[in-house]
Motif scaffolding. Structure first.
Motif, PDB file in Angstrom:
ATOM      1  N   UNK A  89     -12.180 -35.880 -25.444  1.00 17.58           N
ATOM      2  CA  UNK A  89     -12.003 -37.298 -25.754  1.00 17.58           C
ATOM      3  C   UNK A  89     -11.191 -37.474 -27.037  1.00 17.58           C
ATOM      4  N   UNK A  90     -11.434 -36.636 -28.034  1.00 20.52           N
ATOM      5  CA  UNK A  90     -10.655 -36.703 -29.281  1.00 20.52           C
ATOM      6  C   UNK A  90      -9.184 -36.434 -29.016  1.00 20.52           C
ATOM      7  N   UNK A  91      -8.908 -35.460 -28.166  1.00 26.11           N
ATOM      8  CA  UNK A  91      -7.523 -35.107 -27.861  1.00 26.11           C
ATOM      9  C   UNK A  91      -6.819 -36.244 -27.129  1.00 26.11           C
ATOM     10  N   UNK A  92      -7.517 -36.876 -26.169  1.00 25.04           N
ATOM     11  CA  UNK A  92      -6.922 -37.985 -25.424  1.00 25.04           C
ATOM     12  C   UNK A  92      -6.664 -39.172 -26.335  1.00 25.04           C
ATOM     13  N   UNK A  93      -7.638 -39.459 -27.229  1.00 25.50           N
ATOM     14  CA  UNK A  93      -7.506 -40.620 -28.109  1.00 25.50           C
ATOM     15  C   UNK A  93      -6.369 -40.463 -29.109  1.00 25.50           C
TER      16      UNK A  93
END
Length: 381
Positions: free
Chosen positions: A309-313
């Motif tokens: 999720x951090x990478x996508x955000x």
């Protein structure tokens, strides 16, 4: 940029990532190792509830730091605080590796006092890092902030990879013989045989010691670089930053308590309450009826969703309140299903069916909730 300057910058990025990795690696390690330690500790299925309460109480750390800044501004040495909590993390992890399975008699019942006490110490370290690591990072050039958040994603990724390599104890049926059996057919009766993990929980916690030590050494390197930069003449970047801050200080800041911000804070509070409190505390009841392997994969994939999720955000920002509301509703439905599984435990819906196992594994990843929470945070950046 010269080759030496580029190498120094890349090395600093590495130090920042490993420093950020130490922020929540301890708590994430405790969660992903739950399927293994639950089988040995006397708390059993209630262990996640104990762990959730201890993590909540460990917020006394950030509260203390905040009060110190409020009533004694400028007197708290953040570098000393970071050194202290990281040393506490290393020592607590080593003690956990040595004594996690020791129990004592309390009130006529066995309790894993060592595990719970050290888990509180590690949670104290992680919670306090929220209010100490970022202020230190703001003293470095802004280009390293994103690397710090990538490192925080590693705090979930590394324990998950180790947990997947460890595996979980499997059950297989083997033929057993009964010498004194009165029935001939009983000589070939099937008996359960439990297979051990690829390595023990103690080895996993020693791996945690290594990660915490790497984070401590990385911070020492960053602190040394920062102290060296303080004695250099002001650079162009520093002068530019000071002029920008002076210009920004002359502008009136926009009001914070707007209806949209209050709504986003409410969504953030609800998602944090579910993913960090309510749902983890009942995870044994919602997952274990489907088997140890399902419980293990649900816990690991749930933590693995955080760095994803951090990478996508980092690349896809969703600032629409309607989109965030849709994610909130969808996440609420998933949370309601998990609560239903726990309420009907040990006989939840779709027990013994492949679709039931698949649903638990997918929903327990919390991908939508964690992604929503990360996107809400990035709305203020």
């Amino acid at each position: 940029m010269s080759t030496s300057g580029l190498g120094q910058t890349l090395f600093t990025h590495l130090l920042v990532a490993m420093f950020g990795m130490g922020s929540w690696v301890a708590v994430n390690s405790l969660w992903v190792e739950l399927p293994v330690v639950t089988k040995f500790l006397p708390e059993g299925w209630n262990l996640p509830a104990y762990l959730t309460v201890l993590i909540a109480f460990s917020n006394v750390g950030p509260i203390s730091v905040t009060l110190a800044h409020k009533f004694s501004p400028g007197r708290l040495n953040e570098r000393c605080v970071i050194y202290c909590i990281q040393v506490l993390g290393v020592v607590s992890s080593a003690a956990l590796a040595l004594s996690w399975n020791r129990t004592v008699l309390v009130g006529g019942e066995r309790h894993s006092v060592a595990y719970l006490t050290l888990a509180f110490a590690l949670a104290f370290v992680c919670c306090t890092s929220n209010v100490t690591f970022l202020p230190f990072m703001f003293r470095l050039p802004s280009k390293f902030i994103r690397t710090f958040f990538v490192g925080q994603g590693f705090s979930a990724l590394f324990p998950c990879v180790a947990a997947l390599a460890q595996g979980v104890g499997q059950l297989e049926c083997r033929n057993g013989s009964h010498a004194n059996s009165s029935h001939a057919n009983d000589s070939h009766a099937l008996r359960p045989h439990y297979l051990e993990e690829n390595f023990s929980a103690s080895s996993f916690f020693w791996f945690l010691v290594g990660l915490m030590t790497i984070s401590l050494v990385s911070f020492a390197g960053l602190a040394r670089q920062g102290s060296g930069d303080r004695h250099r003449p002001g650079s162009a970047e520093e002068s530019s930053r000071l002029s920008t801050e002076t210009a920004d200080a002359s502008k009136m800041p926009p009001p914070f308590c707007t209806p949209r911000n209050i709504y986003l804070l409410t969504l953030l509070a609800v998602s944090n309450a579910l993913t960090n409190g309510v749902l983890p505390s009942i995870q044994t009841y919602s997952c274990l009826p489907y088997g140890s392997a399902t419980f293990h994969l649900a816990v690991v994939l749930g933590n693995l969703a955080n760095p994803l999720a951090c990478f996508i955000a980092m690349f896809a920002l969703w600032r629409s309140s309607i989109g965030l509301s849709a994610l909130a509703v969808l996440g609420g439905l998933f949370g309601a299903y998990i609560l239903t599984l726990a309420a009907f435990s040990p006989c939840p819906p779709l027990l013994g069916r492949p679709e039931g196992v698949a649903l638990v594994k997918e929903i327990q990843t919390f991908l939508l909730k964690r992604s929503m929470r990360r996107r809400i945070r990035w709305n203020w950046t």
